[in-house]
Every structure is written in structure tokens, then in C-alpha cells.
Design a protein around this motif. Sequence first.
Motif, short mmCIF file in Angstrom:
data_model
loop_
_atom_site.label_atom_id
_atom_site.label_comp_id
_atom_site.label_asym_id
_atom_site.label_seq_id
_atom_site.Cartn_x
_atom_site.Cartn_y
_atom_site.Cartn_z
N VAL A 1 -7.35 4.16 4.96
CA VAL A 1 -7.83 2.81 4.65
C VAL A 1 -6.89 1.78 5.26
O VAL A 1 -7.31 0.83 5.92
CB VAL A 1 -7.91 2.63 3.12
CG1 VAL A 1 -8.11 1.17 2.79
CG2 VAL A 1 -9.02 3.48 2.56
N LEU B 1 0.84 -1.20 0.00
CA LEU B 1 0.00 0.00 0.00
C LEU B 1 0.87 1.25 0.00
O LEU B 1 0.66 2.20 -0.75
CB LEU B 1 -0.92 0.00 1.21
CG LEU B 1 -2.01 -1.07 1.22
CD1 LEU B 1 -2.86 -0.97 2.48
CD2 LEU B 1 -2.88 -0.94 -0.01
N ALA C 1 -7.54 1.38 8.81
CA ALA C 1 -8.75 0.59 9.05
C ALA C 1 -8.44 -0.88 8.85
O ALA C 1 -8.77 -1.73 9.67
CB ALA C 1 -9.85 1.04 8.09
N GLU C 2 -7.73 -1.17 7.80
CA GLU C 2 -7.38 -2.57 7.54
C GLU C 2 -6.60 -3.14 8.71
O GLU C 2 -6.85 -4.27 9.14
CB GLU C 2 -6.55 -2.66 6.26
CG GLU C 2 -7.40 -2.90 5.02
CD GLU C 2 -6.56 -3.20 3.81
OE1 GLU C 2 -5.31 -3.23 3.92
OE2 GLU C 2 -7.13 -3.39 2.73
N PHE D 1 -5.89 9.29 1.91
CA PHE D 1 -7.00 8.30 1.96
C PHE D 1 -6.43 6.91 2.15
O PHE D 1 -6.89 6.12 2.97
CB PHE D 1 -7.82 8.37 0.67
CG PHE D 1 -8.84 9.47 0.70
CD1 PHE D 1 -10.10 9.24 1.22
CD2 PHE D 1 -8.54 10.73 0.22
CE1 PHE D 1 -11.03 10.25 1.25
CE2 PHE D 1 -9.47 11.73 0.26
CZ PHE D 1 -10.72 11.50 0.77
N THR D 2 -5.39 6.63 1.39
CA THR D 2 -4.81 5.30 1.47
C THR D 2 -4.38 5.00 2.89
O THR D 2 -4.63 3.93 3.43
CB THR D 2 -3.59 5.21 0.54
OG1 THR D 2 -3.93 5.81 -0.69
CG2 THR D 2 -3.17 3.78 0.35
N ILE E 1 -8.66 -9.92 13.58
CA ILE E 1 -8.88 -11.29 13.10
C ILE E 1 -7.67 -12.16 13.41
O ILE E 1 -7.78 -13.25 13.98
CB ILE E 1 -9.16 -11.28 11.58
CG1 ILE E 1 -10.48 -10.56 11.32
CG2 ILE E 1 -9.21 -12.67 11.04
CD1 ILE E 1 -10.80 -10.36 9.87
N ILE F 1 -9.02 -4.11 11.55
CA ILE F 1 -9.75 -5.35 11.27
C ILE F 1 -8.79 -6.52 11.24
O ILE F 1 -8.95 -7.52 11.95
CB ILE F 1 -10.47 -5.23 9.92
CG1 ILE F 1 -11.45 -4.07 9.93
CG2 ILE F 1 -11.15 -6.53 9.58
CD1 ILE F 1 -12.62 -4.29 10.84
N GLY F 2 -7.71 -6.34 10.47
CA GLY F 2 -6.80 -7.45 10.23
C GLY F 2 -6.22 -7.95 11.53
O GLY F 2 -6.31 -9.14 11.85
#
Lengths: 99, 550, 537, 638
Positions: free
Chosen positions: A67, A38, A70-71, A63-64, A78, A74-75
Motif C-alpha cells: 500500500v 506507516l 502505491a501511495e 500488505f502495508t 501529484i 500516486i503521491g
Amino acid sequence: MNPVNYLYLAALLFTIGATGVLIRRNAIVVFMCVELMLNACNLAFVTFSRLHGNLDGQIIAFFTMVVAAAEVVIGLAIIVTIFRSRHSASVDDANLLKL
Amino acid sequence: MSSAASVHSLWTAAADAPQKIPAPHIEYAQLSPTLIVLGAAVLGILVEAFLPRRTRYPAQLLLATVGLVAAFAAVIALAAGGYGTDKAHIAAMGAVAVDGPALFLQGTLLLASLIAVFTFAERRLDPAAHGRRVDSFAAQGAAVPGGEAEQEAVKAGFTTTEVFPLVLFAVGGMLVFPAANDLLTLFVALEVFSLPLYVLCALARRQRLMSQESAVKYFLLGAFSSAFLLFGVALLYGYAGTVSYAGIADVVSGTTRSVDPALASTSGNDALLLIGGALVLMGLLFKVGAVPFHMWTPDVYQGAPTPVTGFMAAATKVAAFGALLRLLYVVLPGLRWDWRPVMWGVAIVTMVVGAIVAVTQTDVKRLLAYSSIAHAGFLLAGVTAASPDGISSVLFYLVTYAFVTLGAFAVVTLVRDAGGEATHLSKWAGLGRRSPLVAAVFAVFLLAFAGIPLTSGFAGKFAVFKAAAESGATPLVIVGVLSSAVAAFFYVRVIVLMFFSEPRPDGPTVAVPSALTSTAIAVGVALTVVLGVAPQYFLELAGQAGTFVR
Amino acid sequence: MSFPLLTATAVVPAVGAVATAAVPAARRAAAKWLALGFSLATLVLAAVQLVRFDPDAAGPFQLTESHAWIKDFGVRYELGVDGIAVVLIALTALLIPFVMLAGWHDADPLEGSSPNRRWRPTQGFFALILMVEAMVVISFEATDVFLFYLFFEAMLIPMYFLIGGFGDRAGERSEEETAAQRSYAAVKFLLYNLAGGLIMMAAVIGLYAVTADQLGTGTFSLQEIVQARVDGRLELPPVTERALFLGFFFAFAVKAPLWPLHTWLPNAMGEATAPVAVLITAVVDKVGTFAMLRFCLQLFPGASKWATPVIVALALVSIVYGALLAVGQRDIKRLVAYASISHFGFIVLGIFAMTTQGQGGATLYMVNHGISTAALMLVAGFLISRRGSRLIADYGGVQKVAPVLAGTFLVGGLATLSLPGLAPFVSEFLVLVGTFSRYPAAGIIATVGIVLAALYVLVLYQRTMTGPVTEGVRGMPDLRVRELVVVAPLIALLLFLGVYPKPLTEIIDPAVGHTMSQVEKSDPKPDVPVNEAEAAK
Amino acid sequence: MENLIGLLVAAPLLGAAVLLCGGRRLDRSGPWVGTLLAAVSFGLGVVLFADMLGRSGEDRTLTTTVFSWVPVGGFRADVGFQLDQLSMTFVLLITGVGTLIHLYSVGYMEHDERRRRFFGYLNLFLAAMLLLVVADNYLLLYVGWEGVGLASYLLIGFWQHKPSAATAAKKAFLVNRVGDMGLSVAIMLMFTTFGTFAFGPVLDGAEAAGEGKLTAIGLMLLLAACGKSAQVPLQSWLGDAMEGPTPVSALIHAATMVTAGVYLITRSGAVFDAAPTAQAAVVTVGAVTLLFGAIVGCAKDDIKKALAGSTMSQIGYMILAAGLGPVGYVFAIMHLVTHGFFKAGLFLGAGSVMHGMNDEVDMRRYGGLRKYMPVTFVTFGLGYLAIIGFPGLSGFFSKDKIIEAAFAKGGTEGWILGGAALLGAGITAFYMTRVMIMTFFGEPRWQPTASDSGSAAGSGAPHPHESPKTMTVPMVILAFGSVFAGGLFSINDTFLKWLEPVTGHAHGNPPVSALTVTAATMVVLVLGVALAWARYGRRPVPVTAPRGSGLTRAARRDLFQDDFNHVVLVRGGEHLTRSLVYVDHTLVDGVVNGTAASVGGLSGRMRRLQNGYARSYAVSMFGGAALLIAATLLMRAV
């Protein structure tokens, strides 16, 4: 210095990241490699922005990052869950699902 | 999005007067569907935060339902207002398109999500834990499977009502995805709907290890692919100096003058264009599950909670194909002669691999996963037509496919044994004897998948193949019919299993669902038959919606 | 507009199917009578069609109906019958009640075999039969290619459930093996025909593309396309026409079935119950040969002529090959199946002989073969149901214990070997003459089929019915009243049509003439023209 | 009058319908019903005959079209009748002999519980045979043609519980079918040649058609005739057909059906006259068969088979005569009629003998029966004299004429044919004498037999006795026929004049005087009788057949013709079908299943790519991306 070199660098980083995804087992590292990809993109954006002389690319880079953040949230969530249940962060250990 | 739009204004304004930044002009009314859904999602978070656990479930369900219905109403209103046809235009300063395909797909998505939400909310299938009815989601996603934390969570009657806002967020992203009119919006929307899905996948109540594994796989591969997509975006940006579809399209078709000599080094450099385009395509193909980017599909479909699988299978495909269509028809029409052969190849490989590998599957959910891959292939055949017929046929096919899929997965949730859902095919033996109705319904869905006449599946397949044939893609049609012949085999195999083989003593029981799942299945059957026998109305609808705004 | 007779003829059985399926599990008898009633109602409607049909009227189709349906696909709901269709519809409507009566008890659930009170095999059986009837009828009536295709394909599903769901009680084999065999046969039937159908679908789409390309708007209307071709507005390039023709023909050849696409038939007919087997070979398969006449020849005359030599050859192979294999069978039903393959060879031969006699004979053949096979197969079914075995070797001397059964069986057999005086002779001879007058060699090879037919029929009769009475046959009851009611009318019909086929030929003739004109063929002239007066004498 | 023709056929047809569908309640009266209806149609025949005599030779032909049968395009087949002198002759023969044999059967079958059906079949046969001879076009003739085939199938296999009977019946039908093939091809040829197959146009137009076509038609008709009339090479069924009840052998396999071939050829005379090649084939077949049958007849110990051989040989004479063209037609028919009388008589006699001997058929177990069944002996004896052509009896006139005609063919051909016919006469005398002696003279050689035939119950040593009136009366009548018919016909050529308008007649003059021929015939006749007497009359006949000379053994096995069929056709056919079944299963079906299997296998292999490792999935994605890029660039490059 020729800004195009930054592009080459970006491509290089991207490839490194991709390779990392392919060869590393640890989920965290794999994920980091994705982040690297990224960021390679970010570099490319900024460079192009510079080349084109407009700001879009730089804005997009922000923006990247958002994002990516955010990833990460979440990542990691998990990955941590599966680590707790499996006591291993190796992506290769998780292959109940196959064929 | 709004901020994204402001970017452009900022730059365009920057030239003369950097000090005063004009506020971007946003057409809220025309974005209302998205806004409503996202708003409902935010409210959902608040509900989770402030309402007592007892009341959350009904509140969330109500909220989600109302939100989706309202959004759907908004879509209808917009379509009725002519935004689908003559008033179609680009809203939010170039970020989002409000046009026929967008509205059509948004409507489809909202309906599909509504039905999916019903299946999410189903609480009669699993045996009640400690006297409390439970749904198919983990009591506490974070708890270690089988650990005492989980026991306690179950005892305490925790339920993951967060799934509702998650779904709504996903839906919000999906609504934007096919409407996105610049690559940045595309990317953001992609992430917005992907991230909630990753989480949802991890939340199965039964077989949590599989569920988590599917989540990890989906997440890692998803992130990987979105990285590719982003890099593609970067290259396209480098090529065109802009990320707006129209802008890129202009550069591609060579109508715009290059801005200044500094760009000469990159601008109009086809290598950038082609590589960038290919990478973006790849990102989308990953989402639609096209070969060779399909490998996550079976694992994730199998591992994820079945309602989520149904939702993913239906909604993600709709959204992703919408985006794919827009990209190919708006951004890259100038490159048709470059991408069409490539897409041909992808379509053929996808159809063949999907159909063939499915033949030897032994798990219903995996079987449906591969079938969804095969169907992605058929859809791609329609996409490659590169003609208005192509667009409308794909739109129509998406409708038919979405509801058949939802129905099918809804049925899968009904067939259960001690270990939860009995997804292994061998357990389905003789189901037709135990409960003819359920078996018959499932048979209907299978026949629709197989594209038997008088089911929606046939109408859709006929539409896309017709479009492909008219655009001269005869070989594609041939491969298509042959692979559907192969595909027919494994659908038929399931039917044989259900009806012609003796029931096993240890066979599964068919749970009697509540009105929620029943509705989902009923809608599925109804649409399957209606679209099969009298597709004309929907075909016309799709036909009217078949033009993208530039 | 007038009463939509054709629609009604298709709708009545469809409604009947739904109604029958809805009958509660306990009321089995009611369901049977209901279904029978609906099939008889259909028969009445079919009879009305025959009456209302005017052989001498101008125009290819009569009783036509036409409504807009799926504009985007250029599909219209167009029905219409010509002499060929109306006769075949009558045949279908006629056979169904007999099929039902013959299978009256085939679907009664075995004791304790129903784990679920909602499990209603009997209702299902009769409902499916009616559903098949409805679909067959409408595909005979459809003059819109797409509409035809729709039901041509859809009828596979009920057929599939009939084959796979209801077999003979396992006699010599174990339950499991029987079930396995049966579902194999059913799947084979479905996939084989589905594959054919899908290839046809490609051709159908191709046809649309071509018409859309040349006529501006794509259409599936048979009449429109034919008209356009006649006006010269539609000029298919030979390659395209041939490709499309092959696509259509493949599907029909599978259905017909034509060698080498026949292997599904013996399995299907062998495993299915006799009535269902009759349904397959006497009713459903006719759609295939019928479609060759109506669609292959009329849509693609050029390609038809181009393909004729090969198809004639295949038909000849089917005739001889099917007959020889019938001789080699050890299973009564499979024997009849191979016999049917041989007969379908005759039908296809007649169609592609492109002579009035050939095609008229072929059409007549479809009817006669339907009746004769029904007679033979149903009696065979009664026989099998008594002994619980399909193996010829398990029988012998039946004639001694059940003379009536043996007698009817013999008549059915004699019809199958097309003995003069029975209906099939007329049609078979017409086919032969028609073929001979254009392809003498083919005609002579086909006549070999006559001898072989005698061989397999008589061998079958000798092994099962004559000779000393064997164990298992001893004490076998003769035909019951219900069974006689099934067989007697069929035999009567065989005799009547054998002696006086004129009513049928008069209806068929004009339609055949029309088809012939489509392919621009005319009968070859005799070398020594005999003046009419003398010929009339 | 015309309408009577229809009734002629309808009467026995009605009988068949009634008897076959009538059910058990007709079991008692059945036989008499059948006989009555046969008699009725004989009566009708007589009426028509009288009417016909009432008219002059030229316009004696009655034609009537009942209804249009199969009209399709240019193809018009009508159900129409044509009754001329030729048909009339057959009608009388068929109904007359038929009625007698019905009568005979009443007695012969009285112990059979299925006699109702037997008479039904007999009536069916009469109807079909009558249709055959009164049809006015070949297609309708074909109907009768196969109809008699069916009837003979049913009757040969009447005792179906005997496997041998069932097999024989099947064989008869199949061999006949081969012949029928010829007939149907002939009809097709006629249709393509003349556009019709009604007697009138075809025969009148025959001249106009090319000889090639006519030859083809002729040969096809000959093939048909060979099948029906048991001529070489399709003769093999007749011997086995003797499995049927004796009345059947008498009526169908001696008097009427087997002569249908002769009728066909005579009827199609016009075609053959215009096709010499076909005619040559016909005479050859005739000559060969008359010798073949005779030789076979010499070796058989089964009385009926011996007679069957004789039938073959006699029909050979007729075919030979018919093949000679206008010279022979009349004599062919004449011999046919006389043969109808004496051969039927002989068979009935044989039946009567068997009836008295517990259905023993082996002549080696007869002997000295003349004392026990005088009537049978006398009638059989008269028949015997007739067939060997004893001067003054029927056979003498008809056969003698044929031999003359054969010689009259002229040239080497003539000599060969005539010689054959002459030789045949000698052999006939030999084997018939043999039969006569072995049956009625010499010492009784009866033995207890385990007879498996169902007609007469019981075994143990037989007690020969004379048969009941119903059986003897017909024998007597037939005996009268065999004695006087020939004479009556020949008195100032009555028969010739009668048939001439239909068949035409050309007087042939043999190279040597007719008297010489007659004399020669007498000589060979005497030789034959003497030889037989020397072999069987002077020494006692061994009960078990001696090994015999090679020729004898060959003749016993029908000169190996049957074995040839068995090895080549039956065995070959079985191998063919078996291999085809294999092919169908492994090859044709194998391809289908193979495809399915290979798809499955492929699926199984491709499935393994899905190995569950996220990273390998990533690899495939990466590779995919690379491919995608490469492909895109490539597309631009090309």
C-alpha cells in the motif's frame, strides 16, 4: 529483551512521523513522514505478531508495504505535477482554497 | 482479498502440516459485484493501452456503464437470493461479509456511481476546443497548466479517458469497504478507493492550480489519516491477536479464552483496545468528513472537478458510513458505553460546525461541502442510536442524500460563464429568471437538503432523528433540529438569490446538457420526490437490510 | 368505500396548481380563469362537505378516510373533519376565489421584465395560491399528527414564494430597496416558521417515541392516541407531556402568531401584495390556532391546563400590545397586520379559556376574522394599488373622490373593531364572556382591546379617507366592477353572520363540546341559577 | 301586535339600506324617502300606543322572540323585543321628534349634495335607537347602543372634509367605546351571575344575587350611561359633537341618544335598588354633571356649544333623578321627554339662526335677530322659557319634581343634592337668558365670516332671513310640545300612573314643603335671569370675547377636563405607542435579528480556521485524534 520495548519504539516513530507532518513544509518530506508513520505501524504489527505468536501481523506488514508503495506512486505523481506548475514543493504555498 | 484470506488458513494450517497449503475457498459468486467492477476497471486500462484515441471515449463509457449495471444486477440477484437476510454470511474466509447492509450499500453505491459516470462523460457543457467536444477533465493531467505542452495536448485533442477506469477502481474499493470483515481488508479497501480519488481530484480542465492543490491536500491528509487508521489496526491486533471483526468482538466480550500466557501482556489490555478503536474510528470519521477531521472537505470539494466532487460526496460517504456502522455494530458493540458518548460529541460538533460555517459561504461548491459536513452530523446522530432502527435509518438516509447530492452537483456543472463553471454565489443571482427550470430543480435539491417535508431529505432526517430519540438521545435530536434550522438559512439564501434578486448583466449562462447529465439530474429529482412522498418501500428495504452478520 | 370527499377537496386545488403552472407563458388570461375555476370547484366540494356534515352525529370525526402509508414511521393517511375543521375548510375555500380575483393583475409581468420566454410569473402566482389552498385544506383534514405536520411545514414553501416573488409595485421606494425588503420579509417568514416547525418535529418524534414505548407500536393517529389516553394505556409522565406540548405549541404560536413570536407577520404582510397578505393572515395562520384546538388540547390536556395561565397572559399581551402597535403604525398594511396580532390574541385567549363560549367563540372568531380582515385588507390593497404607496400619510380625503371605496373600507374597519351587527362582534363577545366566566380579570383586560381597536381603525379611516383631498388622491377612480365583486359578497357575509350566526354555531358547538370533554373541563355555573323556563322567556 | 314591534325597527332600517346602497338615482327623492319611513315608524308607534292604552296597566307589556341569535352552550342570546310603557314612551319620543327633524332637515340640508346619505344615516340612527329601547335583553340593547354610537359617529363627521368634524366624530365614538366597555363588562357579569342577560330573569333575580355583584354591575352600567349621556367624566365629546349638522345635534345630541343612559339606568332599576353604593355613585355623577354642564354653558360663545352644555346639565338632572330610585325614575323620564321637546326646539332654532347667518355660530356676532326671524324667535323663546322652568311650561313641572325628589332623599345627602339641583336651576336661567339676549336682542353685530362649513355656501355680510316652512313647522310643533307637555303629564299624575307599573314609584316627602322648594326655585330663577340681564342686556356685548374671570376662562375650556384628557390620555398614549413601536423593533424583533446576526458572526470567525494550510488541517486532525483517544479513555475511567 522485552518485546514490549519495540512497541514503545513504534509509538515513538509514529509520533515523530506525525510531528514531521505537522512541522515540515516540503511536500516530499511531509510525505516521507507519513511513510515513517506507516513503517512505525509495521513495526508494531510485527511486534504484536511476535507477542501473539501468530503470523498475521507479519503478513499485514507486507500488505502495508505494498500500500505504501502505491501511495508513493500516486503521491509523488501529484506532488511533482504541482511542483512543475508552482515551482515549489512547499505545502504552504498551495492555499488558493481556503475560508 | 483472496490472499488476505489465505493468511488465516496458512496460520491455522501451519500448526499441523506446514508443507501443504490448502487453497483458500472463495465464494466468487457472492463477491461478483466487486469482481465485475474491478474486472471492468482492468479492461479499462487495457482499452487505454490498445485502442486508438478516437474510440476510447465510447469504449470506456460503454465498458463502465455495462460493468456497473452488471454489478448492480449481481447485487440484485444476491439480494433476491436471500443473501441479504437469511443466507447472509461471511465470504472469502472471513474477509468479506455478504449481508443486508453490505448489499444495500453496494446497490446504492453502484447506482450512484453509474449516475456519476454519466456526469463524468458529459461533453456538451464546455465549449468545443478545436472542434472537438471536451469533458470537464484536463487534456493531459501531467502537462503544466497554461504551458505549451497543454496547448499542444488540447490541439491534439487529448482527453483523459483514464478517469473511467480510475472511477471503476474507486468504486471497487468502495464496494469492499462497507463489506470488509477484517481490519486489513478495511485498510486495503480504503486505500484502493482513496488513491484513484486523489488522482481524479487533480484532473480538472479549468482552474487546474486549484484542482492540483486540492489533490495535494486530499492526498497528504488522506495518507496522514490512513496512517492513524493503520496504527489503530495495529493496536487492535495487539489487543485481540486477530484482525477479524468477529475475533475482536469475541475478545471484547470476553467469550474467547486467551490463546496462551505469552499474550497476557497485551491481550485484553483495554488501553490498546480503546486507543486502537479510537484511531480506527478517526480514520473513518476522516472519510465521512466529521468535525474535527472535516477540514479537507471544503477545499477538496471546491478544487476537484465538479463531477468528481459529486461522486466523492455521494459515494465516499455511503461507503465510509457503511464501514463505520459495521465497525461500531460488529466489532465494538461490547464497548457501546465507551464509544456512544464520544460519538454523541462528534455528532453534535459536526452538525453545529457544519451548519454554522456554511452560513457565510460564498461559493456553491464550498456551501455544498459544508452542508455535506452537517449531513454527516445528522447521519452520525443516527449511527449513535446503536439499534436496528439506527442502522436502517442511516442506510435510508444515505440513499436519499447520495442522489440529492449527485443531482445538486450535476446542476452546478450546468451554470457556466467564460471561466468555466460559475460557482460564486453572486453569479447565481436571478438564475430563476434566466432559466426557471434549472433554478427550480436546484431549489428542489436545496429544499431536500434543508429537510423540507415532501422531499426525501425530510424522510431521511425524520428517520435518523426518530432512531436517535428512541435510543434516548434527546439532546442530540434537539441540537439536530436547531442546527437544521440554521442550515435552512443558507439553503434559503441561495433560493432567494436565484428567484428574488435581479439577474446580473454579466450573469452566467446555463448550458444545455446532453442526455447524460439530464438523466443524472432527472434521477436525482425523481428519487427526491418519490422518497419524500412514498418512502415506505425503501424504508422497508433498509429495515430488512438492517442486520449485520457476525 | 364511498367517494373520498376530503381527499378530493385537497386534490382538486393541487391538480389545479399543476395545470395552471403548465399553461404556456402567452396564455396568461387562460391561466387565471383556469385557476379561478379550480378554486370554485374546491369551493363546491367544501360546500358539499358542509352539507354532508352532520353536527349531531356521534364520534369526533366524520367523512373519515384511512389508508396505510408509512408503516415504519407509524404514519397513516388519516383524514376526518369535526365541526371546527369543516367550517374552517369552508372559509378557506370561500376566500381563495376572492383572493384570486383581488390579485387578478398583481402578477402580470411588467413590460420587458422577462428575460426568458419560459418565465411565467402569472401562472406561478395562481398556481402557488392553489397549492397553498390544497395544503391548508389537507392540514385541516388530517387526523394523523405526522400527516398534519407534513403539510403544516410544506405550506411554507409556496407561501414563501408568494411573499418573496410578488410584491406591490415599488411606489415610494426604489426597486432594489423594495426587492431587498421583500426578500427579507420572505426569508424571515420562512425561517421563523421553519424554526417553529423543526422544534415541533422534535416533539413529533418524541410523541412517536413515547407511544412506541408505551403502546408497543408507535402511532401518530390522533384518535388512537386519545383513545389510549382515555383507556389509561397511555400515561405520559408530566415532564414529557409538558415538553411535547411546548414543542407543539411553539410552532403553533409562531404561526398564530402570538406575542412575542409575532415579528415576522408585519414584515410579511407589509411586503406581500394585499391578496397574499390576506392569504397569510386569513387562511394560513388559522392553521396555527386550529392546531392548538385539535392537537395541543386533545393530545396533551394535562400540559395544556398546566400552561394555561402563561398562555392566557401572552394572549392578553398580544391583544393590547398588538392594538397599541397598530395605533403607532404609519403603513396601512402593517397596521392591519398588528391588528391581526391583536385579534389572534383574542382567538388564543378564547381557546385557552377552556369554556364552551370561549372555544366556540374562538372558532367563530377564526372565520369572522378571516372574512373581515379579507374585506379590510383587500380594499386597502385596491387603495394602495391606485396610489402606489402604503404610507397612511400619503392619503387623505379619499372619501370625497371615491365614496364607494371609502364606504367599503369603513365597513371593513367597523367589522375589525367588531361593531355589533357585524360578524366579528358575536365571536369577540363570546370569547370575552367565555374568558370572563373563568378569568374575570383577563376578561376585563381583554375588553380594553375593544377600545383600542376603535382607536386604530378610526384613526386609520380619518387619516386616509376624511379631511381635505390631498395631491395624488385627486382623481382617484372609485372601485371597479371586479373589485366590487370581491368586496360586496364579503360585506354581505359579514352582515349575515353578524345577524344570524346560528348555522355556524350549531356545527361548531358539538366539536367544541368534544374538545372540552377531552380536557375534562366544564363551564363554570352562574351564582344565581335561573330556571330554564324563565331563561327561555 | 307583537310583529309590529319588528316593523317599527325595520322601517327606518330599510330606509337606511335603500338610501345608502341606492346610489345617485335616489339623490333627489332620498330626503323624502327617509322622512316617509321615519313617519311610518312613528305611525306604527302610535298604533302600538293606542293598542297599549287599550289594555290595563299591568298587562301592557308586549314581548316577542323573533329568532335565536347566538346559542352557544349555556349562552343564549335571542333577538327578542319587549315593549312596555317605558319603551313606548321612548318609541313615541324618538319617532315623533325624529320625524319632525327629518322634515326639518329636508330644508336644512337642501344645498348639500350628499343629503341622500345624510338621511340614510338619520334612518340608521332611528333604527338603532328603536332597537335599543325595544330590546328584551342587554346584548341586543348593546347592539342598538353601539348602533346609535355608529350613527352619531357618521353624522357628527358628516362634513368629513372638515378635519375638525372628523376628529370630533372619532372622539365621540372613542369616548362612547369606553362607556360601551362598561356595558359589555356588565353583561358578562350578568352572565356569570344569572347565567343570562335577558331583562326578565336578571331584574327579577336581582334580589337573589349578592350585593357585591350587583354593585359591580351597577357601576359598570353607570359607566356605560356616562359615555352615552355625556356625564362627567366622559362628557368631553358632546361639545365637539356640535361639529355635526344642527338637526343631528337636535335629534341625537339633545333629544334622544344622549338620554339612552337614563333609559339604561331606569330600565335596570331593580339592580340599582339593590345596590345602594351604585346608586350613590349615580346621584353623585348626576349632581356633578348638572353643575358642570351649566357652568360650561355660561361661558360658551358658540351657540350650539352653549346649548350642548345645557344638555349635559339637563341630563345630569335626569341621571340624578334616576339615581334616587323609585322616587325619581318617573320624573327622570318625564324630564327626559319634556327636555326632548324644548331642547330639540332650541337646537332647531339655533340651526335656523345659523341657516340665516351663513352658519355663523358665534353669538357675539348675532344680536337683534328677533326682527329678522320672528318665528324662530318665538319658538326659541318658548323653548327658553320651558328650559329655565318658567311656571306653567314643561320644564317647570319636570325639573321642579326632580328638585323636590332630591331634597326628599333626606339628610345631608338630600340637602347637598337638592342644593345642587337648585343652584343648577339658577345657573340654567342665567346662561339661557344670556343666549337669548346675545342672539335675539341688542344691536346687530354681524360680520362677514369666512365660513368653512359646507352646508351653506357663500360668505360676506349675512342677510338674516326666516327659514323655509319645512324648517319652521317642526319648530312650531316642538314649541307646542315644550309649552304643554309638562302640564299635560302632570294633570292628576297621568305620566306617573302611566309609568308606575314598570318603574314603580315611591312618593318622597322633602324636609320642607313642596311649595317652599318651588318658591326657592323661582327665586334662584329670577336671580339668574336678572344677573344675565345685568351683564348682557344692559351693556352692549363686545364682539371679541373679553378675557373674563378665571372661572369664565376655565369654563370656556370645559373646566380643563378636556385638557386633562389631552395631556394624560392622548399625549400619554402617543408616547406609549411610540415607545412600544421602538421596543417591538429593537427589542422583540432585535432578539430575532440579533440571533441571526450572532450566528453569522460566529460563522465568520469559525470560517477563518479554514485557513487553507494543509498543515493546520493536519494539526486539527492530530488534535482531534488526541481528543478522541482522551475521551474514550475518560469514558472508561468514569
